[in-house]
Scaffold this active site. Sequence first.
Site, PDB file in Angstrom:
ATOM      1  N   ASP A 242      51.880   4.776 -44.829  1.00  0.00           N
ATOM      2  CA  ASP A 242      51.500   5.893 -45.708  1.00  0.00           C
ATOM      3  C   ASP A 242      52.627   6.895 -45.850  1.00  0.00           C
ATOM      4  O   ASP A 242      53.462   7.005 -44.968  1.00  0.00           O
ATOM      5  CB  ASP A 242      50.406   6.699 -44.993  1.00  0.00           C
ATOM      6  CG  ASP A 242      49.034   6.196 -45.300  1.00  0.00           C
ATOM      7  OD1 ASP A 242      48.931   5.236 -46.054  1.00  0.00           O
ATOM      8  OD2 ASP A 242      48.084   6.788 -44.761  1.00  0.00           O
ATOM      9  N   LYS A 264      50.859   7.346 -50.921  1.00  0.00           N
ATOM     10  CA  LYS A 264      49.745   7.713 -51.774  1.00  0.00           C
ATOM     11  C   LYS A 264      49.491   9.188 -51.529  1.00  0.00           C
ATOM     12  O   LYS A 264      49.097   9.582 -50.452  1.00  0.00           O
ATOM     13  CB  LYS A 264      48.522   6.867 -51.428  1.00  0.00           C
ATOM     14  CG  LYS A 264      47.597   6.790 -52.550  1.00  0.00           C
ATOM     15  CD  LYS A 264      46.940   5.432 -52.812  1.00  0.00           C
ATOM     16  CE  LYS A 264      46.753   4.457 -51.718  1.00  0.00           C
ATOM     17  NZ  LYS A 264      45.563   4.749 -50.911  1.00  0.00           N
ATOM     18  N   MET A 377      41.960  16.830 -47.881  1.00  0.00           N
ATOM     19  CA  MET A 377      42.438  16.858 -49.264  1.00  0.00           C
ATOM     20  C   MET A 377      41.810  18.030 -50.014  1.00  0.00           C
ATOM     21  O   MET A 377      41.383  17.898 -51.161  1.00  0.00           O
ATOM     22  CB  MET A 377      42.130  15.522 -49.962  1.00  0.00           C
ATOM     23  CG  MET A 377      42.885  14.375 -49.308  1.00  0.00           C
ATOM     24  SD  MET A 377      42.370  12.749 -49.843  1.00  0.00           S
ATOM     25  CE  MET A 377      41.005  12.411 -48.739  1.00  0.00           C
TER      26      MET A 377
HETATM   27  N1  SAH Z   1      43.182   8.934 -42.305  1.00  0.00           N
HETATM   28  C1  SAH Z   1      43.640  10.297 -42.273  1.00  0.00           C
HETATM   29  C2  SAH Z   1      43.254  11.063 -43.505  1.00  0.00           C
HETATM   30  C3  SAH Z   1      43.932  10.565 -44.737  1.00  0.00           C
HETATM   31  S1  SAH Z   1      43.542  11.522 -46.139  1.00  0.00           S
HETATM   32  C4  SAH Z   1      43.144  10.962 -40.993  1.00  0.00           C
HETATM   33  O1  SAH Z   1      42.292  10.406 -40.322  1.00  0.00           O
HETATM   34  O2  SAH Z   1      43.593  12.054 -40.680  1.00  0.00           O
HETATM   35  C5  SAH Z   1      44.908  12.629 -46.206  1.00  0.00           C
HETATM   36  C6  SAH Z   1      44.479  14.020 -45.804  1.00  0.00           C
HETATM   37  O3  SAH Z   1      44.392  14.099 -44.400  1.00  0.00           O
HETATM   38  C7  SAH Z   1      45.460  15.102 -46.174  1.00  0.00           C
HETATM   39  O4  SAH Z   1      45.286  15.499 -47.515  1.00  0.00           O
HETATM   40  C8  SAH Z   1      45.064  16.186 -45.244  1.00  0.00           C
HETATM   41  O5  SAH Z   1      43.895  16.824 -45.672  1.00  0.00           O
HETATM   42  C9  SAH Z   1      44.707  15.405 -44.003  1.00  0.00           C
HETATM   43  N2  SAH Z   1      45.815  15.311 -43.029  1.00  0.00           N
HETATM   44  C10 SAH Z   1      46.473  14.215 -42.653  1.00  0.00           C
HETATM   45  N3  SAH Z   1      47.384  14.519 -41.701  1.00  0.00           N
HETATM   46  C11 SAH Z   1      47.280  15.822 -41.470  1.00  0.00           C
HETATM   47  C12 SAH Z   1      47.925  16.730 -40.587  1.00  0.00           C
HETATM   48  N4  SAH Z   1      48.873  16.328 -39.741  1.00  0.00           N
HETATM   49  N5  SAH Z   1      47.543  18.023 -40.615  1.00  0.00           N
HETATM   50  C13 SAH Z   1      46.588  18.446 -41.448  1.00  0.00           C
HETATM   51  N6  SAH Z   1      45.938  17.633 -42.292  1.00  0.00           N
HETATM   52  C14 SAH Z   1      46.276  16.341 -42.310  1.00  0.00           C
END
Ligand code: SAH
Length: 475
Positions: A242, A264, A377
């Site tokens: 990703d 993405k 998101m």
């Molecule tokens: N599978 C991921 C989520 C993917 S969707 C998980 O479990 O965390 C992508 C969203 O995840 C981003 O838009 C944001 O809202 C959040 N995200 C992912 N990494 C992050 C981080 N290090 N800090 C804050 N938000 C994060």
Amino acid sequence: MDHFPVFLALSGRRVLVAGGGDAAVAKLRLLLKTTARITVAAEAVDPLIEGWAAEGRVTLLRRFPEPGDALCCPIAYAAHEDDALDAAALRVMTADGALVNVVDDLARSQFITPAIVDRDPVTIAIGTEGTAPVLARMLKKDLEERLSPALGLLARIGARLRPAAEALPKGAPRRRFWSDWFEEVGPREATEAALEALLDDHLAADSRPGHVDLVGAGPGDPDLLTLAARKALHEADVVIHDALVPQAILELARREATILAAGKRGFGASTPQAEIDALLVEHAAKGAHVVRLKSGDPTVFGRLDEEIAALDAAAISWRVVPGITAASAATAALGQSQTKRGRNGSVRLVTAHDMAGFADQDWRGLAAPGAVAAIYMGKRAARWLQGRLMMHGADPATPVSVVENASQPGQRIVAATLATLPDAVRGVDGPAVLMLGLAPRGAEAASPAPHLGGNTSGEAEGRGQSPLPLEASEA
Ligand code: SAH
């Protein structure tokens, strides 16, 4: 690097050692490990050298080196431990075209003898360009302890079977075979038969189909990877990751692995999901061990099911390795807990937008006092979220913490309320999760937070000792 390390071919070639004392003996001990033809030129020599001469292992000239003695010697040693004698020997031997090492005299030496870890044919040469011989010896000791004495034997057996091993396809299959030999089978049983059996196994298994691990990379801090994720990364032939997976984690993949970005971003340029599905199938179908590395937990807003469906359709085996989701890292950053007796008995993971646009949710539930939700998101949907929640009766003073880059060096917390949320997300560029119903511990003491009135749990809160670097506080 003033000195370039090389391994010199000495088989059948001559080496001259000028001097017959302790320094000469020390160098001769090393040289005698080689297949060079060794000559010692000295008027007086140590009895050990006499012995080696008697055994025919060195040729002894009982005199100071003369012009011609070092002809055809790629290297020579001036080992008199006497400045004047060594200077004279250096002149004579250099004139014959040899590269000369003056023992313990870095400035006049044309090459350095490294500290050597000898597991012939595996040889490790350690040099510090003369700056720290003690360090070189420490490193040598460390490596001596770490490397099996049988390593040389394993390499020799391996060398004999190398042509047979070429029956395995080049690349990953061959690499896996050799690492199994050196790491697993060889140390247990260092015999040619064991290596042959291992090769048979690998030849049989080579028709083995590929496999895909769907791995959670966690929120970004490499320390928050699971051991299973690390192991998968270490073994992968292909890593498809990703956009949110940071470089520090990708570096844990094997150096030979193919690393492919399948980015993405919510609203930015992205790789279509169908293309990612096809990539997974394509590489696994070729027999590769593929790691599909997703930020956080792969089962949370990760479009995991589409990938699994594509793999199932292609009859490719897969496994899910869970990871720490952004909500967990964000909650930890706030110093809070996701559930709390008397406040909330459930937590929601919510996305603010989906493929169709802003995503509808159970607004009434989310707007209820004490509700806690991690909104993924959510940055761009902040104003819309605010409107929906307030319309369903949420208190404008409800805390909402924006946690950006959770667990990463650029981590930032903006403590806001529902009323200030749209302002709070302004300037937040990194990935952020909006923690509805949670204020940073400590900050909540200052917030009126009337909707938390239901907190009757009596849990100690430890107020006043905020562990949090609040870069911006809008509460
Ligand atoms: N599978 C991921 C989520 C993917 S969707 C998980 O479990 O965390 C992508 C969203 O995840 C981003 O838009 C944001 O809202 C959040 N995200 C992912 N990494 C992050 C981080 N290090 N800090 C804050 N938000 C994060």
